[in-house]
Design an enzyme around this catalytic site. Structure first.
Site, PDB file in Angstrom:
ATOM      1  N   ASP A 296      23.847  38.827 -86.026  1.00 42.81           N
ATOM      2  CA  ASP A 296      24.327  38.379 -84.719  1.00 42.81           C
ATOM      3  C   ASP A 296      23.634  39.228 -83.669  1.00 42.81           C
ATOM      4  O   ASP A 296      22.763  40.033 -83.995  1.00 42.81           O
ATOM      5  CB  ASP A 296      25.861  38.555 -84.633  1.00 42.81           C
TER       6      ASP A 296
ATOM      7  N   HIS B  35       9.545  38.431 -57.115  1.00 43.12           N
ATOM      8  CA  HIS B  35       8.374  38.150 -57.926  1.00 43.12           C
ATOM      9  C   HIS B  35       8.578  38.407 -59.406  1.00 43.12           C
ATOM     10  O   HIS B  35       8.263  37.543 -60.215  1.00 43.12           O
ATOM     11  CB  HIS B  35       7.074  38.753 -57.406  1.00 43.12           C
TER      12      HIS B  35
ATOM     13  N   THR C 279      -3.109  35.839 -67.440  1.00 43.86           N
ATOM     14  CA  THR C 279      -2.636  34.462 -67.594  1.00 43.86           C
ATOM     15  C   THR C 279      -3.742  33.600 -68.196  1.00 43.86           C
ATOM     16  O   THR C 279      -3.490  32.763 -69.072  1.00 43.86           O
ATOM     17  CB  THR C 279      -2.189  33.889 -66.229  1.00 43.86           C
TER      18      THR C 279
ATOM     19  N   SER D 153      25.836  39.042 -64.856  1.00 42.13           N
ATOM     20  CA  SER D 153      25.694  38.300 -66.100  1.00 42.13           C
ATOM     21  C   SER D 153      24.299  38.482 -66.686  1.00 42.13           C
ATOM     22  O   SER D 153      24.134  38.729 -67.884  1.00 42.13           O
ATOM     23  CB  SER D 153      25.983  36.818 -65.835  1.00 42.13           C
ATOM     24  N   SER D 154      23.288  38.409 -65.825  1.00 41.52           N
ATOM     25  CA  SER D 154      21.910  38.545 -66.306  1.00 41.52           C
ATOM     26  C   SER D 154      21.642  39.938 -66.847  1.00 41.52           C
ATOM     27  O   SER D 154      20.981  40.102 -67.869  1.00 41.52           O
ATOM     28  CB  SER D 154      20.915  38.285 -65.172  1.00 41.52           C
TER      29      SER D 154
ATOM     30  N   ARG E 287       7.427  22.729 -45.401  1.00 43.73           N
ATOM     31  CA  ARG E 287       8.541  22.526 -46.328  1.00 43.73           C
ATOM     32  C   ARG E 287       9.864  22.657 -45.573  1.00 43.73           C
ATOM     33  O   ARG E 287       9.897  23.067 -44.416  1.00 43.73           O
ATOM     34  CB  ARG E 287       8.472  23.529 -47.478  1.00 43.73           C
TER      35      ARG E 287
ATOM     36  N   TRP F 185      17.121  29.509 -50.317  1.00 44.76           N
ATOM     37  CA  TRP F 185      17.630  30.392 -51.383  1.00 44.76           C
ATOM     38  C   TRP F 185      17.171  31.819 -51.173  1.00 44.76           C
ATOM     39  O   TRP F 185      17.743  32.742 -51.724  1.00 44.76           O
ATOM     40  CB  TRP F 185      17.203  29.887 -52.763  1.00 44.76           C
TER      41      TRP F 185
ATOM     42  N   SER G 186       3.770  29.684 -77.392  1.00 46.91           N
ATOM     43  CA  SER G 186       3.003  30.433 -78.382  1.00 46.91           C
ATOM     44  C   SER G 186       3.582  30.282 -79.778  1.00 46.91           C
ATOM     45  O   SER G 186       2.937  30.638 -80.763  1.00 46.91           O
ATOM     46  CB  SER G 186       2.962  31.924 -78.027  1.00 46.91           C
TER      47      SER G 186
ATOM     48  N   GLU H  74      11.275  38.020 -60.809  1.00 47.66           N
ATOM     49  CA  GLU H  74      12.121  36.874 -61.155  1.00 47.66           C
ATOM     50  C   GLU H  74      11.268  35.674 -61.564  1.00 47.66           C
ATOM     51  O   GLU H  74      11.589  34.951 -62.505  1.00 47.66           O
ATOM     52  CB  GLU H  74      13.014  36.522 -59.958  1.00 47.66           C
TER      53      GLU H  74
ATOM     54  N   LYS I  46      -4.011  34.077 -71.881  1.00 53.94           N
ATOM     55  CA  LYS I  46      -3.011  33.311 -72.624  1.00 53.94           C
ATOM     56  C   LYS I  46      -3.457  31.867 -72.816  1.00 53.94           C
ATOM     57  O   LYS I  46      -3.396  31.329 -73.925  1.00 53.94           O
ATOM     58  CB  LYS I  46      -1.679  33.329 -71.869  1.00 53.94           C
TER      59      LYS I  46
ATOM     60  N   HIS J  18       2.779  38.850 -51.528  1.00 53.51           N
ATOM     61  CA  HIS J  18       2.002  37.615 -51.377  1.00 53.51           C
ATOM     62  C   HIS J  18       2.906  36.431 -51.020  1.00 53.51           C
ATOM     63  O   HIS J  18       2.406  35.355 -50.712  1.00 53.51           O
ATOM     64  CB  HIS J  18       1.142  37.323 -52.610  1.00 53.51           C
ATOM     65  N   HIS J  19       4.224  36.630 -51.086  1.00 52.06           N
ATOM     66  CA  HIS J  19       5.140  35.586 -50.611  1.00 52.06           C
ATOM     67  C   HIS J  19       5.302  35.636 -49.100  1.00 52.06           C
ATOM     68  O   HIS J  19       5.988  34.805 -48.533  1.00 52.06           O
ATOM     69  CB  HIS J  19       6.519  35.760 -51.258  1.00 52.06           C
TER      70      HIS J  19
ATOM     71  N   HIS K 166      19.980  23.516 -54.246  1.00 50.64           N
ATOM     72  CA  HIS K 166      19.126  23.016 -55.320  1.00 50.64           C
ATOM     73  C   HIS K 166      18.375  24.181 -55.976  1.00 50.64           C
ATOM     74  O   HIS K 166      18.328  24.292 -57.206  1.00 50.64           O
ATOM     75  CB  HIS K 166      18.138  21.976 -54.772  1.00 50.64           C
TER      76      HIS K 166
ATOM     77  N   TYR L  33       8.523  35.705 -63.073  1.00 54.42           N
ATOM     78  CA  TYR L  33       8.054  35.886 -64.455  1.00 54.42           C
ATOM     79  C   TYR L  33       9.204  35.871 -65.446  1.00 54.42           C
ATOM     80  O   TYR L  33       8.995  35.540 -66.613  1.00 54.42           O
ATOM     81  CB  TYR L  33       7.201  37.148 -64.556  1.00 54.42           C
TER      82      TYR L  33
END
Lengths: 525, 264
Positions: free
Chosen positions: A106, A253, A328, A169-170, A450, A142, A268, A255, A331, A302-303, A77, A257
């Site tokens: 293009d 991390h 943040t 690809s990314s 979890r 994951w 915005s 990722e 914003k 922090h993870h 998932h 963002y």
């Protein structure tokens, strides 16, 4: 009249028809559409997996699946939603929007563009095929933490290779975005005059290029640990299982963002359009985005506050993580200031954008709570974390993508969606998303970890509510699919400037825009 | 062992949980209390910020709409305002960082403990070793829960005693004693977590992590593994009986006698 000329013009291209058109296309709009359709399909694939999870968790006790398969579902998932749904959706939006927002014909590297898209279906075919193997799909989460992930069966090398392809690809997509933005802007469009969506994507592309190779390195080391006798992460051979987590989250991390900065750009863009007022603090928005991107490289641990870092490490990562609240916050304040004393209307894109601000901010609040290490020792790896990241990813990233689709769909197709149905979709989605994820805060705080297929009975009531919410959310998305097909069936009637408050070069083109967008660069002053 | 367990259960009735529990337990150790107090502090701060920000938005949504004929204002930037809403959050963050850092330093200080308990995670059980008293045993999910949790077991889990939160051999710890807990694992990463005793730490192969507890109230405290460790990750409960010091040493004595009897 102008549309007629454009149509005649298209005939000169002799593009292949049928399936070959889509396989060989180098056109940014075709590729953008393919990315978006692919993302929608993956959204449903990942969504079905989420529903398996929620169905099993509806009641305590195991009713539907065995624990091993449950773990495959949580793992898949996440991989499908992150790499298959959210990231391709943003790349699809970039493909469609960047050229028409900066006045280019293009993308800068059209053949590369074709290649970056067509890697995806193969990567996901390979990844999803592991579910049909005897030993099943990946089941270590994951994040692929060793030593558990090294216990994986036949799916392991397939998953790793699929992740390599997704990373490729990314990276190719990101190179294309940077090349396009830096080289193909209309004369007069200086960097600080670029639309804010273009800015956020430019910064996102740099994050992709910096972080994806790190993931590739981490999973390659896993692969050699498993098959070639290296001991990078194996304690008994002198390796270090925690080192994997450091490397993984150094990718992970940024990722996070990558999944949210383009969403900031979309919101915005939409908030000013429907407030009929310029974006408040454009410069500070750009600086805030850049600061978030820079900070994202020094907060990774922090993870993993519970791995037993030295006290100084815990304090450092706590402080840097707290700092992210500042840009943040800037914003969010700027969005509110843009709405303040505007002249607002509430069409579907605006509704999704407003819900984004409120619900993303709630996710930000729980993020701030998670940054407090002493409290995080309690929150870590509970449903409180699950609630947090789903609040920033679903009513965050996914709502922004939906807002963007409603906002630009009339431009892309020349056809107006049904506003009543759009609003219905919005309200159903918003109600069910909260019904699904808000109770997860409660069970997490009360002590439910979890990634468990079954739970102690004191968590039963809120889990039942969350499951009802999840099924409601899933079914509401069928309304979205209906709206899309219903719109595509209609005749071309949309005006060039679909929204009266919208600003930007894309609204000077016809709806739908000509095949080569801007054949002549527009002037920007 | 069994008899003493039953005895303990009678003396200290099973902790009752409210069905609609929405918050973190305050717990019974200094570490769980500082975690709870910090959690509530940050929660209230975010509630206040939320009311202000969402309140401003709501006001704007109600009054600044086109259907009321509101004309859009022209302002779109102000360096002064940007500086204000950069500096104020920074000050709030400093106000949060100070108590958080203090609490963290207290939590990480494992010195001066009286008892050391070594916990080793296995797929899927815990091993407990009382280093000073030389008592060792394994602890895994109790048979009743383990039967009921099978797919389509036909058992109504609501009737199972502490479903998924009960073990065969519980940990016994004395109250009002600083206990150092060493955490490691034998196969994959696990995490040892009893919410009411404070935070969790990972049990990692090749590492020895430390936490400490100083339980203030006698009782039975339940938790479970908190780091995904394979298919039976959800079925690795932890049960801690906290008893007075004399009772603790009585229990240690019984364990040693049992061990002696077994070895004979």
């Amino acid at each position: 009249m102008s549309t007629n000329i454009d149509k005649l013009h298209d005939d000169h291209h002799h593009t292949p028809t049928g399936i070959m058109r889509w396989i060989t296309t180098t056109n940014h709009k075709d590729i953008g559409s393919m990315y978006l359709w692919f993302s929608l399909i993956m959204f449903f694939v990942g969504g079905l997996m989420a529903l398996v999870i929620r169905a099993e968790l509806f009641q305590p006790g195991l009713q539907l699946v065995v624990p091993g398969f449950f773990n495959q579902m949580t793992t898949m998932h996440a991989l499908v939603m992150i790499f298959g749904a959210v990231m391709p959706a943003f790349v699809g939006l970039a493909n469609w929007q960047l050229p028409i927002m900066i006045g280019a014909p293009d993308m800068a590297l059209p053949r590369l563009n074709n290649w970056s898209f067509w890697i995806l279906p193969f990567a996901f075919t390979m990844m999803l095929s592991t579910l049909f193997m005897d030993s099943g799909g990946p089941a270590a989460g994951w994040t692929l933490y060793p030593p558990l992930s090294l216990q994986g069966g036949d799916s392991f090398p397939y998953t790793i290779l699929a992740i390599h392809m997704l990373g490729l690809s990314s990276i190719l997509g990101a190179i294309n975005v940077i090349a396009t933005i830096l080289n193909m802007r209309a004369p007069g469009m200086t960097l600080m005059k670029m639309p804010i969506f273009v800015w956020t994507w430019l910064i996102t592309a740099f994050l992709l290029i910096a972080s994806m190779p790190v993931l590739a390195g981490a999973v390659t080391m896993l692969l050699t640990d498993k098959f070639f006798g290296t001991m990078f992460f194996t304690a008994s051979g002198g390796g270090d299982p925690v080192m994997f987590q450091h490397i993984f989250w150094f990718f992970g991390h940024p990722e996070v963002y990558i999944l949210i900065l383009p969403a900031f750009g979309i919101v915005s863009t939409i908030i000013p359009a429907f407030s009929r007022k310029r974006l408040f603090g454009y410069d500070s928005m750009v600086y805030a985005t850049a600061s978030i991107a820079l900070l994202s490289f020094i907060v990774w641990a922090h993870h993993m506050f519970t791995v037993g870092m030295p006290l100084a490490g815990e304090i450092f990562f706590m402080f840097t993580t707290m700092l992210i609240a500042i840009p943040t916050g800037v914003k969010v304040f700027n969005w509110v200031a843009t709405m303040w004393r505007g002249s607002m209307t509430f069409e579907t894109p605006m509704l999704f954008a407003i819900a984004f601000i409120v619900l993303f901010t709630i996710g930000g609040f729980s993020g701030l709570m998670l940054a407090m290490v002493p409290a995080d020792f309690q929150y870590h790896d509970t449903y409180f974390v699950v609630a947090h990241f789903h609040y920033v990813l679903v009513p965050g990233a996914v709502f922004a993508i939906m807002a963007a689709v409603y906002y630009w769909l009339p431009k892309w197709t020349g056809k107006m969606y049904n506003e009543g149905l759009g609003k219905l979709h919005f309200w159903l989605t918003t109600i069910f998303v909260n019904l699904t994820f808000f109770p997860m805060h409660f069970v997490g705080l009360a002590g439910m970890p979890r990634r468990i297929p079954d739970y102690a009975v004191q968590f039963a009531d809120f889990n039942a509510i969350a499951s009802v919410g999840a099924f409601g959310f899933g079914l509401s998305q069928l309304v979205f699919v209906y709206i899309l097909f219903n719109t595509l069936k209609k005749d071309v009637t949309a005006e060039d400037k679909v929204w009266d408050g919208a600003e930007g070069l894309e609204w000077t083109l016809s709806s739908p825009p000509p095949y080569h967008s801007f054949e002549e660069a527009p002037k920007v002053d | 062992m069994r008899i003493s367990n039953i005895l303990l259960m009678v003396i200290f009735p099973v902790t009752a949980f409210a069905e609609w529990e929405t918050n973190m337990p305050r717990g019974v150790t200094p570490t769980s209390e500082v975690a709870y107090d910090l959690h509530m502090l940050i929660f209230y701060i975010t509630v206040v910020i939320g009311i202000l920000v969402f309140g401003a938005m709501l006001y704007s949504i109600i009054y600044h709409r086109k259907s009321l004929g509101h004309e859009p204002a022209k302002f779109h930037e102000s360096t002064k305002v940007e500086i204000i809403w950069t500096v104020i959050p920074f000050i709030i963050l400093v106000g949060m960082a100070v108590p958080a850092t203090k609490a963290l330093i207290m939590m990480e200080d494992t010195r001066d403990s009286e008892i050391t308990l070594k916990v080793t995670g296995y797929q899927w059980m815990w091993q407990y070793e009382y280093l000073e008293d030389n008592v060792t045993f394994f602890s895994k999910i109790d048979t009743e829960s383990n039967t009921a949790r099978r797919l389509n077991s036909g058992v109504d889990v609501k009737n199972v005693n502490n479903y998924l939160r009960n073990v065969d051999n519980a940990v016994v710890l004395p109250i009002n004693t600083k206990v150092r807990i060493l955490l490691t694992a034998n196969d994959v990463i696990h995490a040892w977590w009893v919410p009411e005793l404070g935070g969790k730490k990972d049990a990692i192969p090749g590492y020895v992590n430390e936490i400490w507890v100083d339980i203030q109230e006698p009782g039975t405290y339940r938790g479970q593994c908190a780091e995904l460790c394979g298919k039976d990750h959800g079925f690795m409960p932890i049960v801690v009986h906290a008893v007075s010091k004399p009772e603790y040493y009585k229990w240690v004595g019984i364990q040693k006698t049992n061990k002696f009897a077994k070895n004979k």
